[in-house]
Design an enzyme around this catalytic site. Structure first.
Site, mmCIF file in Angstrom:
data_model
loop_
_atom_site.group_PDB
_atom_site.id
_atom_site.type_symbol
_atom_site.label_atom_id
_atom_site.label_comp_id
_atom_site.label_asym_id
_atom_site.label_seq_id
_atom_site.Cartn_x
_atom_site.Cartn_y
_atom_site.Cartn_z
ATOM 1 N N GLU A 168 44.348 38.076 42.946
ATOM 2 C CA GLU A 168 43.766 36.923 42.662
ATOM 3 C C GLU A 168 44.534 35.791 42.684
ATOM 4 O OE1 GLU A 168 41.185 37.134 39.207
ATOM 5 O OE2 GLU A 168 41.051 39.509 39.671
ATOM 6 N N GLU A 215 40.862 42.657 32.464
ATOM 7 C CA GLU A 215 41.068 41.677 31.358
ATOM 8 C C GLU A 215 40.772 42.260 30.037
ATOM 9 O OE1 GLU A 215 38.652 38.637 32.921
ATOM 10 O OE2 GLU A 215 40.024 38.600 34.752
#
Ligand code: 9MR
Length: 381
Positions: A269, A164
């Site tokens: 995820e 991220e």
């Protein structure tokens, strides 16, 4: 990946006392599982929490062994857990996670080495609480990566090296890693990980990857790693999806743009929220939360049939896309085993009842599981 045939021939001897004990052979077929059905396409993984890899949650463990071929730790390898103070590592949970994976012959991914979140604050500051220099932070980053990666050398097969780091508009997130080191922190992290285990696969992992800005930013960043001759094996597209976001065409554009870089693509995820989202079900930034309101929790006692059908159809569309690109995708990993485990029950609104995963709160497969299994058979090469 090698093909695993799912058919097990069970020989049953049936003795009929009244007909003089004549022997009859009965053939039965073991029910297909996600793991067996997808074995020739991609790994099917799940994130594990502590109750699972320590053996407490036996109902989940049964499902993990039966249905999944890969695991990733939901939390226990984040740096705040594993490296709480300078010079002190705590591998207690991480070791048990890895032992669980090895004992059950699962493909193990490590998550994650460098992330702006869940990072202990000592990493960035000196004794006076001031930001450390670029050199010091690079050295600390190197120590962290080297210690963690070398401990699990040969056991962990792939690492989310950086998580991220790119924002939705494609620019770099202004994390401490970025403000102190600059863009260079990403290739450096990949280089340190590679030096610690030259055989391990190295991934970049991020959410909202269907956004055009993020897509372009990630492509440019990965190209810059490749141009330096530094190893990067794959891009993890976090699949925190909702009923509206993302448009599947945009997700597909990112998937093909990433594959065109010559790296593997992983769907990581994965979960599908069915609940209303205050921010339009975009993103997965744990720092953004919203106060509980009753109307934001519409299904505390179960999903109405039509909502469940829409959820199944939406999930199915995504799996069809994954089948279409099965030559580019090496792993699809769910962010949890059953609905009760999911972080979506508490984010972005705490204390809701969501239905985001493939198995329900009673550990039963939802209709989507059989759909995935049956459609996988139609989409082989
Ligand atoms: O699911 C995880 C949750 O239990 C943790 O509280 C949270 C903070 O560590 O992280 C969640 O997992 C995140 C993952 O590590 C990175 N991408 C976003 C995920 C959801 O926030």
């Amino acid at each position: 990946m090698k093909t695993i045939k799912n058919t097990i021939l069970a020989m049953a001897l049936v003795c009929f006392a009244l007909s003089g004990c004549s022997k009859t052979t009965v053939e039965t077929e073991a029910p297909a599982t996600l793991k067996s059905a997808l074995a020739d396409k991609f790994y099917i993984g799940t994130a594990l929490n502590q109750a699972q890899f320590t053996g407490v949650d036996t109902a989940s463990i049964r499902l993990i062994k039966e249905q999944f071929s890969a695991i990733v730790p939901e939390n226990c390898m984040k740096s705040e857990v594993i490296h709480p103070e300078e010079g002190r590592f705590d591998f207690t949970q991480a070791d048990r996670f890895v032992d669980f994976g090895e004992a059950n012959n699962l493909f193990i991914t490590g998550h994650c080495l460098i992330w702006h979140s869940q990072t202990p604050q000592w990493l960035f500051v000196d004794e006076q609480g001031k930001d450390v220099s670029r050199e010091v932070l690079i050295e600390r980053m190197k120590n962290h990566i080297t210690a963690v990666v070398s401990r699990y050398k040969g056991k962990i097969k792939g690492w989310d090296v950086v998580n991220e780091a790119i924002l939705d508009d494609g620019s770099y997130r202004e994390s401490k890693f970025y403000t102190i080191i600059g863009e260079e922190f990403i290739p450096l992290a990949f280089q340190f990980a590679h030096e610690a285990d030259p055989d391990v696969e190295l991934y970049y992992n991020d959410y909202s990857m269907a956004n055009e800005g993020k897509r372009n930013g990630v492509v440019a960043m990965v190209k810059s790693i490749q141009e330096k001759g530094i190893r990067i094996d794959g891009i993890g597209m976090q699949g925190h999806i909702g009923m509206q976001y993302p448009a599947i065409e945009e997700f597909e554009k990112s998937l093909t743009a990433f594959a065109a870089l010559g790296v593997n693509v992983m769907i990581t995820e994965l979960d599908l929220t069915v609940l209303p989202s205050p921010q339009g079900d975009v993103g997965a930034d744990v720092a953004q939360t919203v106060k509980y309101q009753q109307e934001m929790n519409p299904y505390p006692d179960g999903l109405p049939k039509e909502v469940e059908a829409a959820w199944t159809a939406r999930f199915n569309e995504f799996f069809k896309l994954f089948f279409k690109y099965q030559d580019k995708i090496t792993r699809v990993t769910l962010w949890g085993v059953s609905d009760g485990d999911s972080w979506k029950n508490d984010w972005p609104v705490f204390g809701r009842t969501d239905y985001a995963l493939l198995f329900d709160r009673n550990y039963q497969p939802k209709p989507i599981v059989n759909l995935i299994i049956s459609e996988s058979e139609l989409t082989g090469f």
